[in-house]
Enzyme design. Sequence first.
Site, PDB file in Angstrom:
ATOM      1  N   CYS A   1      -7.317 -17.692 -10.066  1.00 39.36           N
ATOM      2  CA  CYS A   1      -8.748 -17.471  -9.771  1.00 39.36           C
ATOM      3  C   CYS A   1      -9.635 -17.680 -10.992  1.00 39.36           C
ATOM      4  CB  CYS A   1      -8.951 -16.072  -9.201  1.00 39.36           C
ATOM      5  SG  CYS A   1      -7.962 -15.773  -7.734  1.00 39.36           S
TER       6      CYS A   1
ATOM      7  N   HIS B   1     -16.096 -13.321 -10.411  1.00 39.36           N
ATOM      8  CA  HIS B   1     -15.180 -13.810  -9.372  1.00 39.36           C
ATOM      9  C   HIS B   1     -15.320 -12.905  -8.158  1.00 39.36           C
ATOM     10  CE1 HIS B   1     -11.799 -14.929  -7.069  1.00 39.36           C
ATOM     11  NE2 HIS B   1     -10.983 -13.978  -7.493  1.00 39.36           N
TER      12      HIS B   1
ATOM     13  N   ASN C   1     -12.214 -13.809  -0.727  1.00 38.37           N
ATOM     14  CA  ASN C   1     -11.801 -14.280  -2.054  1.00 38.37           C
ATOM     15  C   ASN C   1     -11.367 -15.740  -1.945  1.00 38.37           C
ATOM     16  OD1 ASN C   1     -10.443 -14.873  -4.411  1.00 38.37           O
ATOM     17  ND2 ASN C   1      -9.350 -12.918  -4.522  1.00 38.37           N
TER      18      ASN C   1
HETATM   19  N1  COA Z   1      -6.495  -2.335   7.286  1.00 33.74           N
HETATM   20  C1  COA Z   1      -6.198  -1.029   7.428  1.00 33.74           C
HETATM   21  N2  COA Z   1      -5.410  -0.365   6.573  1.00 33.74           N
HETATM   22  C2  COA Z   1      -4.922  -1.050   5.523  1.00 33.74           C
HETATM   23  C3  COA Z   1      -5.195  -2.410   5.313  1.00 33.74           C
HETATM   24  C4  COA Z   1      -6.015  -3.046   6.242  1.00 33.74           C
HETATM   25  N3  COA Z   1      -6.346  -4.347   6.132  1.00 33.74           N
HETATM   26  N4  COA Z   1      -4.567  -2.801   4.186  1.00 33.74           N
HETATM   27  C5  COA Z   1      -3.909  -1.739   3.710  1.00 33.74           C
HETATM   28  N5  COA Z   1      -4.128  -0.677   4.508  1.00 33.74           N
HETATM   29  C6  COA Z   1      -3.613   0.686   4.381  1.00 33.74           C
HETATM   30  C7  COA Z   1      -2.358   0.756   3.534  1.00 33.74           C
HETATM   31  O1  COA Z   1      -1.229   0.466   4.323  1.00 33.74           O
HETATM   32  C8  COA Z   1      -2.402   2.192   3.072  1.00 33.74           C
HETATM   33  O2  COA Z   1      -1.942   2.993   4.136  1.00 33.74           O
HETATM   34  P1  COA Z   1      -1.050   4.301   3.823  1.00 33.74           P
HETATM   35  O3  COA Z   1      -1.940   5.190   2.987  1.00 33.74           O
HETATM   36  O4  COA Z   1      -0.759   4.820   5.177  1.00 33.74           O
HETATM   37  O5  COA Z   1       0.130   3.798   3.067  1.00 33.74           O
HETATM   38  C9  COA Z   1      -3.902   2.471   2.914  1.00 33.74           C
HETATM   39  O6  COA Z   1      -4.571   1.454   3.671  1.00 33.74           O
HETATM   40  C10 COA Z   1      -4.372   2.428   1.488  1.00 33.74           C
HETATM   41  O7  COA Z   1      -3.864   1.251   0.895  1.00 33.74           O
HETATM   42  P2  COA Z   1      -4.149   0.902  -0.628  1.00 33.74           P
HETATM   43  O8  COA Z   1      -3.403  -0.348  -0.987  1.00 33.74           O
HETATM   44  O9  COA Z   1      -3.931   2.116  -1.462  1.00 33.74           O
HETATM   45  O10 COA Z   1      -5.714   0.609  -0.558  1.00 33.74           O
HETATM   46  P3  COA Z   1      -6.703   0.303  -1.723  1.00 33.74           P
HETATM   47  O11 COA Z   1      -7.817   1.267  -1.690  1.00 33.74           O
HETATM   48  O12 COA Z   1      -6.025   0.094  -3.032  1.00 33.74           O
HETATM   49  O13 COA Z   1      -7.306  -1.089  -1.260  1.00 33.74           O
HETATM   50  C11 COA Z   1      -7.124  -3.415  -1.785  1.00 33.74           C
HETATM   51  C12 COA Z   1      -6.461  -2.197  -1.150  1.00 33.74           C
HETATM   52  C13 COA Z   1      -6.172  -4.594  -1.700  1.00 33.74           C
HETATM   53  C14 COA Z   1      -8.394  -3.723  -1.007  1.00 33.74           C
HETATM   54  C15 COA Z   1      -7.500  -3.098  -3.263  1.00 33.74           C
HETATM   55  O14 COA Z   1      -6.375  -2.557  -3.931  1.00 33.74           O
HETATM   56  C16 COA Z   1      -7.954  -4.335  -3.990  1.00 33.74           C
HETATM   57  O15 COA Z   1      -8.985  -4.893  -3.691  1.00 33.74           O
HETATM   58  N6  COA Z   1      -7.212  -4.764  -5.013  1.00 33.74           N
HETATM   59  C17 COA Z   1      -7.564  -5.974  -5.738  1.00 33.74           C
HETATM   60  C18 COA Z   1      -7.170  -7.174  -4.922  1.00 33.74           C
HETATM   61  C19 COA Z   1      -7.653  -8.470  -5.507  1.00 33.74           C
HETATM   62  O16 COA Z   1      -8.752  -8.558  -5.984  1.00 33.74           O
HETATM   63  N7  COA Z   1      -6.794  -9.505  -5.475  1.00 33.74           N
HETATM   64  C20 COA Z   1      -7.100 -10.816  -5.886  1.00 33.74           C
HETATM   65  C21 COA Z   1      -7.223 -10.938  -7.347  1.00 33.74           C
HETATM   66  S1  COA Z   1      -7.654 -12.555  -7.797  1.00 33.74           S
END
Ligand code: COA
Length: 319
Positions: free
Chosen positions: A108, A242, A272
């Site tokens: 990215c 980004h 993204n």
């Molecule tokens: N819909 C509903 N629930 C979801 C879900 C979705 N699309 N995706 C994950 N969950 C659930 C998980 O299973 C978890 O459930 P549990 O508590 O029962 O285990 C819960 O939501 C929390 O998941 P978690 O991974 O802790 O959420 P988060 O607050 O960290 O958010 C992201 C997840 C991916 C949105 C966040 O971590 C993020 O944006 N990270 C950066 C990603 C990124 O920028 N990547 C590209 C870089 S170039």
Amino acid sequence: MKIIGTGSAHPSCVVTNDMLAQFLDTSDEWIVTRTGIKERRLLSDEELKDLAVDAARKALDSAGMQAKDIDFIICSNVVNEYVTPSLSCLIHEAVQASCPCVDINAACTGFIYALQMAEAYQTAGMAKNILIVCAEEPTRMVDWSDRSTCVLFGDGAGAVVVTEGTDLKAIKTTNASKTEVLVQKRVLQPTPYATKKSENLPLVMLGQEVFKNAVSSSVRDLKEVVSKAGMELTDIDYFLLHQANIRIVEFVGHHLDMPKEKFPHNVEFYGNTSSASIPMLLDEMNARGDLKKGHKLAFSAFGAGFTTGACVLEWSMEK
Ligand code: COA
């Protein structure tokens, strides 16, 4: 270096969060709250090269140039249907360029790496007018039954034409050797001698780890490039980050103690789009007339690797 043309292209297929909720255990509320994303564009009958060429042509038009005026083409791309030739070769053929061209993969962060390469080529006297195209289809990297990754991405292409000038005030790129936080592997053709086990794995992402690294690296890189440019954070008119997650953008703004209005975003409409996200946002702002001569812009990106990069430039393009 200075930017003299911008362009972008998006697939026509719009996929809303509600559409995803029809086959995934997810909801519009969850996705919007955690990421800000409302919808994304996905390639359907088009190929990524079609978007890349469209964005490239628009950037050339906006620069008032033809492909024959271009001395070098850099294409930033993580994955597309062609292993070889490179996407830059396909763009080159379509626009009828006659210069050298190359693909880079800095995930990215590719746009910042490409800008830095362009500056280096210009400084070395190897090229004057350079076309940078960032074209990505990350939606083909994820497992579409994995709600934690597939909701995050969208496809798109953004391009700029740069020429010699002094608008670029500071630029940096880094790599933190954290290859496990964001990774995808694919199987290559077998040989009689390849004995190791190969696996086709969709994108695996340690979401919270990526989130933390993204915020801390962007804050660090932006402070460093702004200072290297001899400016204060308050001198910057717009921070173009980004577009991965609106919360990352908001956290960076909060840590820099800068007002929300200085952080334009369109992640809500495109998700993204990897290295295409900043040039797509830049083109949108340019087309809207948001960018005025003399504006100070800071770009910052992060991605698999863990690569990061940032730069500061003064905008001089007249619309
Ligand atoms: N819909 C509903 N629930 C979801 C879900 C979705 N699309 N995706 C994950 N969950 C659930 C998980 O299973 C978890 O459930 P549990 O508590 O029962 O285990 C819960 O939501 C929390 O998941 P978690 O991974 O802790 O959420 P988060 O607050 O960290 O958010 C992201 C997840 C991916 C949105 C966040 O971590 C993020 O944006 N990270 C950066 C990603 C990124 O920028 N990547 C590209 C870089 S170039």
